[in-house]
Scaffold this active site. Structure first.
Site, PDB file in Angstrom:
ATOM      1  N   SER A   1     -14.240  58.623 -24.890  1.00  0.00           N
ATOM      2  CA  SER A   1     -13.105  57.805 -24.449  1.00  0.00           C
ATOM      3  C   SER A   1     -12.275  58.610 -23.453  1.00  0.00           C
ATOM      4  CB  SER A   1     -12.235  57.455 -25.659  1.00  0.00           C
ATOM      5  OG  SER A   1     -10.997  56.901 -25.250  1.00  0.00           O
TER       6      SER A   1
ATOM      7  N   TYR B   1      -8.037  59.388 -33.533  1.00  0.00           N
ATOM      8  CA  TYR B   1      -9.033  58.935 -32.557  1.00  0.00           C
ATOM      9  C   TYR B   1      -9.143  59.913 -31.391  1.00  0.00           C
ATOM     10  CZ  TYR B   1     -11.328  55.591 -29.343  1.00  0.00           C
ATOM     11  OH  TYR B   1     -12.188  54.965 -28.474  1.00  0.00           O
TER      12      TYR B   1
HETATM   13  P1  NAI Z   1     -17.290  47.462 -30.976  1.00  0.00           P
HETATM   14  O1  NAI Z   1     -16.520  47.284 -32.244  1.00  0.00           O
HETATM   15  O2  NAI Z   1     -17.570  46.247 -30.194  1.00  0.00           O
HETATM   16  O3  NAI Z   1     -18.638  48.254 -31.266  1.00  0.00           O
HETATM   17  C1  NAI Z   1     -18.670  49.357 -32.127  1.00  0.00           C
HETATM   18  C2  NAI Z   1     -19.805  49.183 -33.120  1.00  0.00           C
HETATM   19  O4  NAI Z   1     -19.841  50.337 -33.989  1.00  0.00           O
HETATM   20  C3  NAI Z   1     -19.623  47.961 -34.000  1.00  0.00           C
HETATM   21  O5  NAI Z   1     -20.717  47.070 -33.887  1.00  0.00           O
HETATM   22  C4  NAI Z   1     -19.509  48.526 -35.396  1.00  0.00           C
HETATM   23  O6  NAI Z   1     -20.081  47.702 -36.396  1.00  0.00           O
HETATM   24  C5  NAI Z   1     -20.243  49.859 -35.276  1.00  0.00           C
HETATM   25  N1  NAI Z   1     -19.859  50.794 -36.338  1.00  0.00           N
HETATM   26  C6  NAI Z   1     -18.611  51.113 -36.753  1.00  0.00           C
HETATM   27  N2  NAI Z   1     -18.668  51.947 -37.800  1.00  0.00           N
HETATM   28  C7  NAI Z   1     -19.985  52.169 -38.062  1.00  0.00           C
HETATM   29  C8  NAI Z   1     -20.675  52.933 -39.027  1.00  0.00           C
HETATM   30  N3  NAI Z   1     -20.030  53.656 -39.956  1.00  0.00           N
HETATM   31  N4  NAI Z   1     -22.026  52.915 -39.011  1.00  0.00           N
HETATM   32  C9  NAI Z   1     -22.692  52.171 -38.105  1.00  0.00           C
HETATM   33  N5  NAI Z   1     -22.085  51.431 -37.161  1.00  0.00           N
HETATM   34  C10 NAI Z   1     -20.740  51.426 -37.139  1.00  0.00           C
HETATM   35  O7  NAI Z   1     -16.437  48.501 -30.130  1.00  0.00           O
HETATM   36  P2  NAI Z   1     -16.630  49.164 -28.678  1.00  0.00           P
HETATM   37  O8  NAI Z   1     -15.323  49.092 -28.033  1.00  0.00           O
HETATM   38  O9  NAI Z   1     -17.809  48.642 -28.000  1.00  0.00           O
HETATM   39  O10 NAI Z   1     -16.841  50.680 -29.075  1.00  0.00           O
HETATM   40  C11 NAI Z   1     -17.939  51.444 -28.640  1.00  0.00           C
HETATM   41  C12 NAI Z   1     -17.471  52.863 -28.353  1.00  0.00           C
HETATM   42  O11 NAI Z   1     -16.612  52.844 -27.217  1.00  0.00           O
HETATM   43  C13 NAI Z   1     -16.676  53.486 -29.486  1.00  0.00           C
HETATM   44  O12 NAI Z   1     -17.093  54.823 -29.671  1.00  0.00           O
HETATM   45  C14 NAI Z   1     -15.259  53.441 -28.985  1.00  0.00           C
HETATM   46  O13 NAI Z   1     -14.469  54.459 -29.534  1.00  0.00           O
HETATM   47  C15 NAI Z   1     -15.475  53.635 -27.497  1.00  0.00           C
HETATM   48  N6  NAI Z   1     -14.377  53.208 -26.650  1.00  0.00           N
HETATM   49  C16 NAI Z   1     -13.915  51.932 -26.733  1.00  0.00           C
HETATM   50  C17 NAI Z   1     -12.896  51.521 -25.899  1.00  0.00           C
HETATM   51  C18 NAI Z   1     -12.385  50.117 -25.924  1.00  0.00           C
HETATM   52  O14 NAI Z   1     -11.450  49.811 -25.203  1.00  0.00           O
HETATM   53  N7  NAI Z   1     -12.958  49.214 -26.694  1.00  0.00           N
HETATM   54  C19 NAI Z   1     -12.294  52.445 -24.925  1.00  0.00           C
HETATM   55  C20 NAI Z   1     -12.870  53.773 -24.932  1.00  0.00           C
HETATM   56  C21 NAI Z   1     -13.874  54.116 -25.764  1.00  0.00           C
END
Ligand code: NAI
Length: 336
Positions: free
Chosen positions: A151, A164
């Site tokens: 991030s 985070y």
């Molecule tokens: P999202 O919620 O759409 O996808 C994240 C996925 O990780 C989900 O499908 C969830 O079920 C899975 N997950 C969570 N805990 C888990 C576990 N213990 N075991 C297996 N799967 C698990 O969220 P997003 O935004 O696509 O996040 C993806 C990455 O991007 C993350 O690392 C997040 O920190 C990072 N990120 C997100 C930003 C945002 O604005 N959404 C900005 C910067 C970084």
């Protein structure tokens, strides 16, 4: 890593958001893709979306339900990939993540254990489980690569998301170490540092494990609604995945939400300045921060001029929503 076709890719958190975008893009590049996620319903839907986007056979997509913070489960998932696709991944992308917002001084052990557990510990698990297998299978024979979705928060401290930011900073540092060491095996590492993604992360509190629910933050349907409205303005996961792919192809260690370095350089320069000039007082740091905000405004104007959606600088609370980032209401010692 330049050639993807016919190779194997493993994506943690591949059922949604950034991970699903990556699964689509790398499946379309001809890879066999394993997606690992804790949410079974999301996995089923993701497989359909990947097959439709990539035009690949369903047998090229493997969905694994797994809690990636659990080392036994993660190891079993790695075994399953080898059984199904005939080897460990050539491309490991660890993208699973969760977030929760509130003043850092209100944080509980559960807040740290959940957020750091998913955002950092699962990355360690995957690297320790997969990298030795990847080296043994591919070093000196074919290209392989590890990537992680971190991030922009990795570069800065922020009162509202302490666990985070700390987890993401640790992820970045660890990926620099892997980039350094993997060179001798002919492999590389990339850490993707997005800003705001159009994803489902605003719902993460809904599947927070029952044993880690003692939060110090004020969390409700209303705060999740507000978060969802923020992420609805975020970057398209496919666009972000293409940026990651390009960074992997060109062998870059850091991938940012816009490949044009002038976009984020002013902000990063401001942050870097406060580190380089480590004798600065708080007042001097505040002055640099003010300059940085000005540069950020200019960057957003530039993005607007290029027809791109700039990140919002303060998001309005939607009707029926509640501001996120507050302390739990009974914590009366917190300054609000
Ligand atoms: P999202 O919620 O759409 O996808 C994240 C996925 O990780 C989900 O499908 C969830 O079920 C899975 N997950 C969570 N805990 C888990 C576990 N213990 N075991 C297996 N799967 C698990 O969220 P997003 O935004 O696509 O996040 C993806 C990455 O991007 C993350 O690392 C997040 O920190 C990072 N990120 C997100 C930003 C945002 O604005 N959404 C900005 C910067 C970084």
């Amino acid at each position: 890593m330049k050639d993807f076709a016919g190779k194997i890719c493993f994506i943690s958190g591949g059922a949604s958001g950034a991970g699903l975008g990556q699964a689509k893009v790398f499946a379309k590049s001809g890879m066999k893709v394993a997606i690992a996620d804790v949410r079974e319903d999301a996995l089923e839907n993701a497989v359909k979306e990947i097959v439709a986007y990539a035009g690949c056979p369903e047998s090229d997509v493997l969905a694994i339900k797994v809690d990636l913070t659990n080392r036994e489960e993660y190891t079993a998932a790695a075994d399953k990939v080898e059984e199904t696709f005939g080897g460990p991944p050539h491309l490991l992308i660890q993208t699973a993540g969760v977030n929760s917002f509130g003043p850092v001084e209100a944080s509980t052990f559960d807040d740290f254990d959940w957020v750091v557990g998913v955002c950092f510990n699962h990355v360690v698990n995957g690297l320790l489980i997969f990298v030795p297998r990847m080296i043994k299978a591919y070093a000196g024979k074919t290209e392989f690569h590890v990537a992680t979705t971190s991030s922009m928060g990795a570069f800065m401290g922020n009162s509202g998301c302490g666990p985070y930011g700390a987890a993401k900073a640790a992820v970045n540092n660890l990926m620099y170490s892997y980039a350094d060491t993997l060179r001798k095996y002919g492999a590389g590492a990339t850490v993707l540092c997005p800003a705001n993604i159009n994803s489902n992360i605003g719902n993460a509190e809904k599947y927070r494990p029952a044993n880690l629910r003692n939060t110090g933050y004020h969390v409700s349907e209303g705060t999740m609604m507000h978060l969802r409205s923020v992420h609805a303005t975020g970057q398209d996961p496919i666009e972000l995945a293409e940026i990651l792919k390009e960074a992997i192809e060109t062998g870059r260690i850091i991938a940012m939400p816009n490949p044009d370095p002038s976009t984020w350089a002013p902000q990063l320069r401001g942050l870097n300045e406060t580190i380089e000039n480590y004798t600065l007082t708080q007042a001097e740091r505040d002055a640099i921060q003010a300059e940085k905000m000005k540069a950020m405004q200019e960057m957003m104007e530039k993005m607007k001029a290029e027809g791109k959606e700039p990140p919002a600088m303060g998001w309005a609370v939607p009707e029926g929503g509640e501001a996120f980032g507050q302390a739990r209401k009974d914590l009366d010692w917190i300054k609000r």
